[in-house]
Design a protein around this motif. Structure first.
Motif, PDB file in Angstrom:
ATOM      1  N   SER A  79       0.617   3.366   2.098  1.00 19.97           N
ATOM      2  CA  SER A  79       0.911   3.744   3.306  1.00 19.97           C
ATOM      3  C   SER A  79       2.305   2.860   3.872  1.00 19.97           C
ATOM      4  CB  SER A  79      -0.190   3.378   4.379  1.00 19.97           C
ATOM      5  OG  SER A  79      -1.395   3.993   3.853  1.00 19.97           O
TER       6      SER A  79
ATOM      7  N   CYS B 131       0.785  -1.111  -0.069  1.00 18.39           N
ATOM      8  CA  CYS B 131       0.090  -0.024  -0.088  1.00 18.39           C
ATOM      9  C   CYS B 131       0.870   1.169   0.070  1.00 18.39           C
ATOM     10  CB  CYS B 131      -0.868   0.026   1.402  1.00 18.39           C
ATOM     11  SG  CYS B 131      -1.960   1.486   1.445  1.00 18.39           S
TER      12      CYS B 131
ATOM     13  N   HIS C 126      -0.611  -4.841   5.229  1.00 15.79           N
ATOM     14  CA  HIS C 126      -1.770  -4.939   5.953  1.00 15.79           C
ATOM     15  C   HIS C 126      -3.000  -5.222   4.778  1.00 15.79           C
ATOM     16  CE1 HIS C 126      -1.026  -0.490   4.912  1.00 15.79           C
ATOM     17  NE2 HIS C 126      -2.239  -0.521   4.304  1.00 15.79           N
ATOM     18  N   GLU C 127      -2.502  -5.706   3.612  1.00  9.04           N
ATOM     19  CA  GLU C 127      -3.464  -6.260   2.537  1.00  9.04           C
ATOM     20  C   GLU C 127      -3.293  -7.545   2.367  1.00  9.04           C
ATOM     21  OE1 GLU C 127      -3.378  -1.687   0.117  1.00  9.04           O
ATOM     22  OE2 GLU C 127      -2.467  -3.761  -0.600  1.00  9.04           O
TER      23      GLU C 127
ATOM     24  N   ASP D 215      -8.509  -2.829   1.505  1.00 13.30           N
ATOM     25  CA  ASP D 215      -8.028  -1.477   1.723  1.00 13.30           C
ATOM     26  C   ASP D 215      -8.173  -0.528   0.593  1.00 13.30           C
ATOM     27  OD1 ASP D 215      -6.694   0.780   3.027  1.00 13.30           O
ATOM     28  OD2 ASP D 215      -4.894   0.043   2.654  1.00 13.30           O
TER      29      ASP D 215
END
Ligand SMILES: NC(=O)c1ccc[n+]([C@@H]2O[C@H](COP(=O)([O-])OP(=O)(O)OC[C@H]3O[C@@H](n4cnc5c(N)ncnc54)[C@H](O)[C@@H]3O)[C@@H](O)[C@H]2O)c1
Ligand SMILES: [Zn+2]
Ligand SMILES: [Zn+2]
Length: 346
Positions: free
Chosen positions: A40, A38, A60-61, A152
């Motif tokens: 991020s 991401c 986080h994906e 996300d």
């Protein structure tokens, strides 16, 4: 298991880490079949992380298959094909039950891969807390690539477009055409925008936006937007970069009574907000992080119906073992790179 860990600015290592276990009776473990990088993660990669920790699993994906559930998990069993929402909550308090995990009343709202507190998912497997609230079953017609973008990027974009309160016929601008901005273009179109301007510094990113039907703008966006709107500006702006310059740009190109929605992550606690300009233009300004769970039901339906195509933003597939190179590629924005999907089996 093998995972990507954050070792400091521009240093991502592929290494052996402990296998995850359900942290609690409400937790689960998911064997990951695809994971994503991401924008991020790029903030972390550049050294603007969300914690001082080093050596934690980043990412986080993720999508994959449930391989272990705690005794308290009711809605999922071993073998379920699931997507892991990037945002987490307790899943049972009032706000979490409505999907609003950012407002978790038990103070358990979070995100994977920002520190050792919740290890990340650029890995062979991930431990999921409160699995009933933080996993979603993937309908058979939705591909891994599409589901990955639904963990996300697509929900964030949809949330940004909702916050911008896009109305039928609006002229919209999206600032930043990474995977999040590209999905914001799609969201604005579904919500009825008559025209979407896509602003980015990178020519290939503008081309990706153009393939989605947006009108690309490169140099001097303030002047170009002014010219293209007969001096009026746009009804709504979705900012998907998070830099001072792009937030300022978003405020400049909004029309009188326009709406500005910031979803790009900013680290600036002292953003130079031109209040008087905003006031003179009667602007609405909103900024937020996405509670993925809140947006998912709508987006799963739109994807199943063929109205949203989250996989459109995926341009590259690489083995997880080449994670360091994948980060470099996504960070460079070279070679027409959009979303990078990693395969943990390779
Ligand atoms: N709010 C949330 O919950 C949430 C969730 C996911 C991602 N994000 C944030 O969304 C942002 C975008 O994520 P992404 O994955 O698309 O990342 P990305 O880095 O691929 O995309 C950013 C894009 O902005 C462009 N850009 C940079 N500076 C610019 C400028 N001055 N003018 C015009 N364009 C410029 C870049 O060329 C790039 O195409 C990041 O800040 C990320 O942290 C927020
Ligand atoms: Zn993210
Ligand atoms: Zn909660």
């Amino acid at each position: 298991m093998r995972a990507l860990t954050y070792q400091g600015p521009r240093q991502v290592a592929y290494e052996q880490v402990p296998d995850p276990v359900p942290d609690h009776v409400d937790g689960a473990v998911v064997r990951i079949t695809a994971c994503g990088i991401c924008g991020s993660d790029l903030h972390i990669y550049e050294g603007h992380g969300f914690s001082p920790d080093l050596g934690y699993c980043i990412g986080h994906e993720a999508v994959g298959e449930v391989v272990e559930v705690g005794s308290g998990v009711r809605n999922f069993s071993v073998g379920d094909r699931v997507l892991v929402s990037a945002s987490t909550g307790c899943g049972s308090c009032g706000p979490c039950r409505r999907g609003w995990v950012l407002g978790c009343e038990r103070g358990l709202s979070g995100c994977y891969g920002l520190s050792h507190a919740l290890e990340g998912s650029q890995a062979e497997a991930v431990g999921v807390p409160f699995a009933d609230g933080n996993l979603a079953r993937i309908p058979a017609s939705i591909s891994d690539d599409a589901a990955l973008v639904l963990t996300d990027n697509a929900p964030t974009a949809w949330f940004g477009a909702r916050q911008a309160r896009i109305r039928i016929g609006d002229v919209v601008a999206v600032v930043g055409c990474g995977p999040v901005g590209l999905m914001a273009i799609a969201a604005a179109q579904i919500m009825g925008a008559s025209k979407v301007f896509a602003i980015d510094l990178v020519e290939e990113r503008r081309q990706l936006a153009a393939t989605l039907g947006a009108e690309p703008i490169g140099d001097d966006p303030v002047r170009q937007v002014r010219e293209l709107t007969s001096g009026r500006g746009v009804d709504a702006v979705i900012e998907a970069v998070g830099a001072d310059a792009t937030i300022t740009l978003a405020l400049s190109i909004a029309a009188v009574a326009g709406r500005v929605s910031v979803i790009g992550v900013s680290h600036n606690q002292a953003f130079p907000f031109k209040l008087m300009t905003a006031q003179t233009k009667c602007l609405e300004f909103t900024a937020g992080l996405c509670s993925v769970q809140q947006e998912l039901p709508t987006l799963l339906r739109l994807t199943e119906a063929g109205r949203l195509h989250p996989e459109q933003v995926v341009t590259h597939h690489l083995p997880l073992s080449e994670g360091a190179a994948a980060y470099e590629l996504f960070h460079s924005r070279a070679d027409g790179v959009g979303k990078v999907v990693l395969d943990p089996t390779r």
